[in-house]
Design a protein around this motif. Structure first.
Motif, PDB file in Angstrom:
ATOM      1  N   GLU A  12       0.827  -1.208   0.000  1.00 44.84           N
ATOM      2  CA  GLU A  12       0.000   0.000   0.000  1.00 44.84           C
ATOM      3  C   GLU A  12       0.864   1.262   0.000  1.00 44.84           C
ATOM      4  OE1 GLU A  12      -2.781  -0.092   3.265  1.00 44.84           O
ATOM      5  OE2 GLU A  12      -3.517  -2.079   2.673  1.00 44.84           O
ATOM      6  N   LYS A  13       1.925   1.247   0.789  1.00 46.14           N
ATOM      7  CA  LYS A  13       2.826   2.403   0.840  1.00 46.14           C
ATOM      8  C   LYS A  13       3.438   2.658  -0.531  1.00 46.14           C
ATOM      9  CE  LYS A  13       6.509   4.397   3.599  1.00 46.14           C
ATOM     10  NZ  LYS A  13       5.826   5.196   4.590  1.00 46.14           N
ATOM     11  N   LEU A  14       3.877   1.590  -1.198  1.00 42.01           N
ATOM     12  CA  LEU A  14       4.477   1.735  -2.527  1.00 42.01           C
ATOM     13  C   LEU A  14       3.451   2.254  -3.532  1.00 42.01           C
ATOM     14  CD1 LEU A  14       6.657  -1.495  -2.650  1.00 42.01           C
ATOM     15  CD2 LEU A  14       7.428   0.858  -2.263  1.00 42.01           C
ATOM     16  N   ALA A  15       2.224   1.766  -3.448  1.00 43.14           N
ATOM     17  CA  ALA A  15       1.170   2.216  -4.363  1.00 43.14           C
ATOM     18  C   ALA A  15       0.843   3.690  -4.139  1.00 43.14           C
ATOM     19  CB  ALA A  15      -0.080   1.361  -4.182  1.00 43.14           C
ATOM     20  N   ALA A  16       1.002   4.149  -2.901  1.00 44.54           N
ATOM     21  CA  ALA A  16       0.709   5.549  -2.583  1.00 44.54           C
ATOM     22  C   ALA A  16       1.844   6.485  -2.997  1.00 44.54           C
ATOM     23  CB  ALA A  16       0.437   5.690  -1.087  1.00 44.54           C
ATOM     24  N   LEU A  17       2.955   5.921  -3.441  1.00 45.84           N
ATOM     25  CA  LEU A  17       4.108   6.707  -3.892  1.00 45.84           C
ATOM     26  C   LEU A  17       4.312   6.452  -5.388  1.00 45.84           C
ATOM     27  CD1 LEU A  17       6.560   5.842  -0.987  1.00 45.84           C
ATOM     28  CD2 LEU A  17       5.648   8.122  -1.479  1.00 45.84           C
ATOM     29  N   PRO A  18       3.475   7.044  -6.232  1.00 40.08           N
ATOM     30  CA  PRO A  18       3.549   6.738  -7.661  1.00 40.08           C
ATOM     31  C   PRO A  18       4.720   7.412  -8.389  1.00 40.08           C
ATOM     32  CG  PRO A  18       1.864   8.382  -7.276  1.00 40.08           C
ATOM     33  CD  PRO A  18       2.387   7.976  -5.925  1.00 40.08           C
TER      34      PRO A  18
END
Length: 135
Positions: A12-18
């Protein structure tokens, strides 16, 4: 938080950092997993100002953490001062007595072989049960 729940939070953290920071942290995560297939992902230090917490990779103790800031991604090795770094990829927290870090900025590349060697060395150090003194 550990296990699949922690991995899902990191996803989720990675997805929130596009932007480039998410891509950089995702690549580091893959390199850690390649270097140590037995690594455990955890998330620590969750708080209101950082609800997703800090991704942490562990094997018999903390290997490293991955934090994202506006201008860089910081990978902090918990016992980095006790690790040999012949390629010189540690570039931050060099004066600390225990930790060492790698700051990755937009456009930076990392020596993947040297990074994986650091991860393997951190695992070996954790498994040895002690941190040797450095001169």
């Amino acid at each position: 938080m550990t296990g699949t729940d922690a991995s899902a939070l990191i996803d989720e953290k990675l997805a929130a950092l596009p932007d480039w920071r998410g891509a950089a942290l995702a690549r580091i995560r893959a390199l850690i997993r390649e270097a140590d297939p037995e690594v455990e992902e955890t998330v620590k230090w969750r708080k209101p100002s950082n609800p997703s917490g800090v991704p942490v990779w562990e094997h018999a103790g903390i290997l490293c953490t991955g934090e994202t800031y506006k201008a860089y991604v910081k990978l902090t090795f918990a016992k980095g001062a006790s690790l040999d770094d012949p390629a010189g990829i540690f570039n931050a927290s060099l004066d600390g007595g225990t930790r060492r870090a790698i700051d990755i900025r937009e456009g930076d590349t990392i020596d993947e072989a040297a990074f994986k060697a650091l991860v393997r060395a951190a695992v070996a150090l954790n498994l040895s049960g002690s941190a040797p003194k450095r001169c």
